[in-house]
Design a protein around this motif. Structure first.
Motif, PDB file in Angstrom:
ATOM      1  N   THR A 131      -0.326 -41.580  21.126  1.00  0.00           N
ATOM      2  CA  THR A 131       1.128 -41.610  21.031  1.00  0.00           C
ATOM      3  C   THR A 131       1.749 -42.207  22.283  1.00  0.00           C
ATOM      4  OG1 THR A 131       1.115 -39.649  19.616  1.00  0.00           O
ATOM      5  CG2 THR A 131       3.181 -40.194  20.718  1.00  0.00           C
ATOM      6  N   ARG A 132       1.240 -41.793  23.424  1.00  0.00           N
ATOM      7  CA  ARG A 132       1.765 -42.334  24.690  1.00  0.00           C
ATOM      8  C   ARG A 132       1.559 -43.844  24.763  1.00  0.00           C
ATOM      9  NH1 ARG A 132       0.288 -40.078  30.768  1.00  0.00           N
ATOM     10  NH2 ARG A 132       1.599 -41.554  31.926  1.00  0.00           N
ATOM     11  N   ARG A 133       0.424 -44.314  24.305  1.00  0.00           N
ATOM     12  CA  ARG A 133       0.143 -45.750  24.331  1.00  0.00           C
ATOM     13  C   ARG A 133       1.153 -46.511  23.471  1.00  0.00           C
ATOM     14  NH1 ARG A 133      -2.007 -48.443  20.553  1.00  0.00           N
ATOM     15  NH2 ARG A 133      -2.897 -46.585  19.556  1.00  0.00           N
ATOM     16  N   VAL A 134       1.451 -45.974  22.272  1.00  0.00           N
ATOM     17  CA  VAL A 134       2.403 -46.638  21.387  1.00  0.00           C
ATOM     18  C   VAL A 134       3.789 -46.679  22.025  1.00  0.00           C
ATOM     19  CG1 VAL A 134       3.622 -46.465  19.183  1.00  0.00           C
ATOM     20  CG2 VAL A 134       1.155 -46.093  19.271  1.00  0.00           C
ATOM     21  N   LEU A 135       4.225 -45.554  22.575  1.00  0.00           N
ATOM     22  CA  LEU A 135       5.556 -45.498  23.178  1.00  0.00           C
ATOM     23  C   LEU A 135       5.662 -46.455  24.354  1.00  0.00           C
ATOM     24  CD1 LEU A 135       6.342 -41.653  23.152  1.00  0.00           C
ATOM     25  CD2 LEU A 135       6.912 -43.375  21.437  1.00  0.00           C
ATOM     26  N   GLU A 136       4.674 -46.432  25.231  1.00  0.00           N
ATOM     27  CA  GLU A 136       4.745 -47.289  26.411  1.00  0.00           C
ATOM     28  C   GLU A 136       4.624 -48.765  26.060  1.00  0.00           C
ATOM     29  OE1 GLU A 136       3.249 -44.224  29.907  1.00  0.00           O
ATOM     30  OE2 GLU A 136       1.781 -45.626  29.035  1.00  0.00           O
ATOM     31  N   SER A 137       3.925 -49.085  24.972  1.00  0.00           N
ATOM     32  CA  SER A 137       3.827 -50.476  24.551  1.00  0.00           C
ATOM     33  C   SER A 137       5.179 -51.019  24.106  1.00  0.00           C
ATOM     34  CB  SER A 137       2.810 -50.621  23.406  1.00  0.00           C
ATOM     35  OG  SER A 137       3.309 -50.054  22.198  1.00  0.00           O
ATOM     36  N   ARG A 138       6.089 -50.133  23.741  1.00  0.00           N
ATOM     37  CA  ARG A 138       7.445 -50.531  23.357  1.00  0.00           C
ATOM     38  C   ARG A 138       8.414 -50.487  24.529  1.00  0.00           C
ATOM     39  NH1 ARG A 138       8.247 -46.938  17.875  1.00  0.00           N
ATOM     40  NH2 ARG A 138       6.490 -47.768  16.674  1.00  0.00           N
ATOM     41  N   GLY A 139       7.911 -50.131  25.693  1.00  0.00           N
ATOM     42  CA  GLY A 139       8.766 -50.065  26.866  1.00  0.00           C
ATOM     43  C   GLY A 139       9.402 -48.720  27.114  1.00  0.00           C
ATOM     44  N   ILE A 140       9.017 -47.707  26.366  1.00  0.00           N
ATOM     45  CA  ILE A 140       9.553 -46.356  26.568  1.00  0.00           C
ATOM     46  C   ILE A 140       8.856 -45.717  27.761  1.00  0.00           C
ATOM     47  CG2 ILE A 140       9.832 -44.072  25.559  1.00  0.00           C
ATOM     48  CD1 ILE A 140       9.871 -45.376  22.807  1.00  0.00           C
ATOM     49  N   HIS A 141       9.634 -45.185  28.685  1.00  0.00           N
ATOM     50  CA  HIS A 141       9.078 -44.509  29.848  1.00  0.00           C
ATOM     51  C   HIS A 141       8.700 -43.082  29.469  1.00  0.00           C
ATOM     52  CE1 HIS A 141      10.562 -47.759  32.482  1.00  0.00           C
ATOM     53  NE2 HIS A 141      11.648 -47.732  31.720  1.00  0.00           N
ATOM     54  N   VAL A 142       7.462 -42.714  29.694  1.00  0.00           N
ATOM     55  CA  VAL A 142       6.995 -41.361  29.390  1.00  0.00           C
ATOM     56  C   VAL A 142       6.793 -40.640  30.706  1.00  0.00           C
ATOM     57  CG1 VAL A 142       5.223 -39.954  28.286  1.00  0.00           C
ATOM     58  CG2 VAL A 142       5.888 -42.155  27.273  1.00  0.00           C
ATOM     59  N   ASP A 143       7.662 -39.674  30.981  1.00  0.00           N
ATOM     60  CA  ASP A 143       7.621 -38.921  32.232  1.00  0.00           C
ATOM     61  C   ASP A 143       7.046 -37.539  31.963  1.00  0.00           C
ATOM     62  OD1 ASP A 143       9.014 -40.925  33.868  1.00  0.00           O
ATOM     63  OD2 ASP A 143      10.746 -40.450  32.612  1.00  0.00           O
ATOM     64  N   LEU A 144       5.779 -37.338  32.346  1.00  0.00           N
ATOM     65  CA  LEU A 144       5.096 -36.070  32.092  1.00  0.00           C
ATOM     66  C   LEU A 144       5.136 -35.177  33.327  1.00  0.00           C
ATOM     67  CD1 LEU A 144       1.953 -37.421  30.187  1.00  0.00           C
ATOM     68  CD2 LEU A 144       4.083 -36.525  29.219  1.00  0.00           C
ATOM     69  N   GLY A 145       5.088 -33.871  33.079  1.00  0.00           N
ATOM     70  CA  GLY A 145       5.053 -32.913  34.179  1.00  0.00           C
ATOM     71  C   GLY A 145       6.368 -32.768  34.910  1.00  0.00           C
ATOM     72  N   VAL A 146       7.466 -33.205  34.292  1.00  0.00           N
ATOM     73  CA  VAL A 146       8.790 -33.065  34.907  1.00  0.00           C
ATOM     74  C   VAL A 146       9.763 -32.507  33.876  1.00  0.00           C
ATOM     75  CG1 VAL A 146       8.441 -34.931  36.576  1.00  0.00           C
ATOM     76  CG2 VAL A 146       9.425 -35.441  34.342  1.00  0.00           C
ATOM     77  N   GLY A 147      10.848 -31.971  34.379  1.00  0.00           N
ATOM     78  CA  GLY A 147      11.886 -31.446  33.510  1.00  0.00           C
ATOM     79  C   GLY A 147      13.245 -31.904  33.983  1.00  0.00           C
TER      80      GLY A 147
END
Length: 456
Positions: free
Chosen positions: A219-235
């Motif tokens: 899922t992360r790969r698909v999102l990032e391939s579209r340019g979506i920033h995935v910020d994990l471990g933060v709130g």
């Protein structure tokens, strides 16, 4: 006098209980308390928000699905368990009292809101049909205003969208809406498509942990391939009308923060004189409330023992469990009317599906990891099967076929202009009363002020 059965909630659980009771308890007077004349198919809301589906495609008409059940158009705001009365706020705003001999509670859930400065004022949800429609108009409006702005900072702020929550709802909302904004941005000459930024903020170290590491990474790969920033471990630690502040100190200039960080049981359950577990009403394996065998609860708002898992686990708040608990609930209500023994609920989870838009999806049917086109096929097929209504299935299938050719609808409807979009506004979380307030409100209502068709 026939037995009075009142069902609270018109979602997967409540509507299916009422429909089954029409056959299992033919002599009972059945009433369904629900503010809307439809069952909302929640998994399709991200596609409604993104314009891939019209709002009507995500609902199933209750008046067409139910034959004998009397719909009470309102919201249950309190229950007097001792007097066996439900307090209802009608859609006209007037209070009504609905008496019962058997009560089924299936009010569902609301967006889980944390004590974060500014969240209640500036966070936007995607839990109801109104929220999805509002979100669609809001996102399109930001791009329209950005296209006319001469201030580069304002354009950047309006073109950044932050989704908080890396679970199923958050991922699907970000994935589908990003596809829509990428289409819209190309139509506006003054917006550089690269300026449109999407962020998924997740406090866990992976997306959708319930699906496992492999599918989370897919899922992360698909999102990032579209340019979506995935910020994990933060709130998110604070939000206002122009900025979202993250726990790592970053400030993201934005006019749009979409809050999908989990759900909470309907506030109604915490207002009863009965035990709760993390807000969910405690029930036995037969779905009855301890000490009140005439009251049963199911779905997202009930802590139903998960006998298939064991170890004191409770069933996950999913549509899959809700629809299957409805079968047991209806059977047990009917059995109680005739003095027959009731049965326990037991079901093993069949898996989950996540639509990432287009030909992308991830799914875990029967424990098998799928991604890409095979997962998209399984996901679409599951949604059509789960709706169980021919007219709704036809609408969704036709909309998907049209969307495959023309893409999402990018017309801003404008009918929610003037709405604040606050979570409490669309989800009515401030409406509920505690037991004392409920009894006082019921006592203040003149005798005979009950819904039309309700026996006294």
């Amino acid at each position: 006098m026939s037995e009075r059965i009142v069902v609270v909630g018109g979602g997967f659980a409540g509507s299916d209980v009422a429909r089954r009771l029409e056959k299992l308890a033919p002599d009972a007077a059945i009433r369904l308390v629900c503010p809307d004349d439809y069952m909302l198919y929640l998994p399709l809301l991200p596609q409604v928000a993104a314009g891939f589906l019209p709002a009507a495609a995500a609902v199933v008409s209750l008046s067409r699905r139910l034959r004998r059940t009397v719909l009470v158009p309102g919201r249950a705001t309190g229950v007097d368990l001792a007097a066996r009365r439900v307090l209802v706020r009608s859609i006209t705003g007037n209070p009504e009292v609905v008496p019962y001999d058997r009560l089924v509670l299936a009010p569902g859930s609301v967006t889980k809101v944390m004590d974060i400065p500014g969240l209640r004022e500036y966070g936007r949800g995607c839990k109801t049909l109104a929220e999805a429609a509002f979100l669609r108009d809001h996102v399109l409006a930001q791009l329209e205003v950005a296209n006319t702005s001469h201030d580069p900072d304002e354009r950047a702020r309006r073109c950044r969208f932050v989704v908080v929550g890396g679970g199923y709802a958050g991922v699907e909302t970000a994935a589908n809406l990003q596809l829509t904004t990428s289409v819209v941005a190309r139509r506006f000459p003054r917006i550089d498509p690269a300026l449109v930024q999407w962020h998924v903020v997740q406090h866990h170290d992976g997306l959708m942990p319930g699906l496992g590491d492999r599918l989370g990474e897919d899922t992360r790969r698909v999102l990032e391939s579209r340019g979506i920033h995935v910020d994990l471990g933060v709130g998110v630690t604070a939000v206002d009308d122009e900025t979202a502040t993250l726990s790592d100190g970053r400030e993201l200039p934005t006019k749009t923060l979409i809050w999908t960080a989990g759900g909470s049981p309907s506030p109604l359950m915490g207002r009863l004189d009965a035990a709760t577990d993390h807000g969910r009403l405690v029930v036995g394996a037969d779905l009855a409330v301890p000490g009140h065998p005439e009251v049963l609860a199911l779905g997202d708002a009930a802590a139903v023992p998960d006998l298939a898992t064991g170890g004191g686990a409770v069933c996950a708040p999913t549509a899959q469990h809700a629809s299957r608990q409805a079968r047991t609930t209806a059977a047990n209500v009917a059995a109680s009317l005739t003095g027959q023994p009731t049965r326990e609920y037991r079901h093993r989870d069949l898996g989950m599906v996540v639509d990432l838009g287009g030909a992308e999806a991830v799914a875990k049917p029967f424990g098998v990891d799928l991604s890409g086109v095979p997962a998209a096929g399984v996901t679409r097929a599951y949604h059509l099967w789960a709706m169980r209504a021919p007219a709704a299935i036809a609408r969704v299938a036709a909309a998907w076929a049209l969307g495959a050719v023309e893409g999402p609808s990018t017309v801003r409807l404008g009918f929610l202009t003037g709405a604040s979009g606050r979570l409490a506004e669309f989800e009515h979380t401030d409406d509920y009363l505690d037991p004392t307030e409920t009894r006082e409100a019921i006592a203040a209502i003149p005798d005979g002020l009950t819904p039309r068709g309700s026996p006294a």
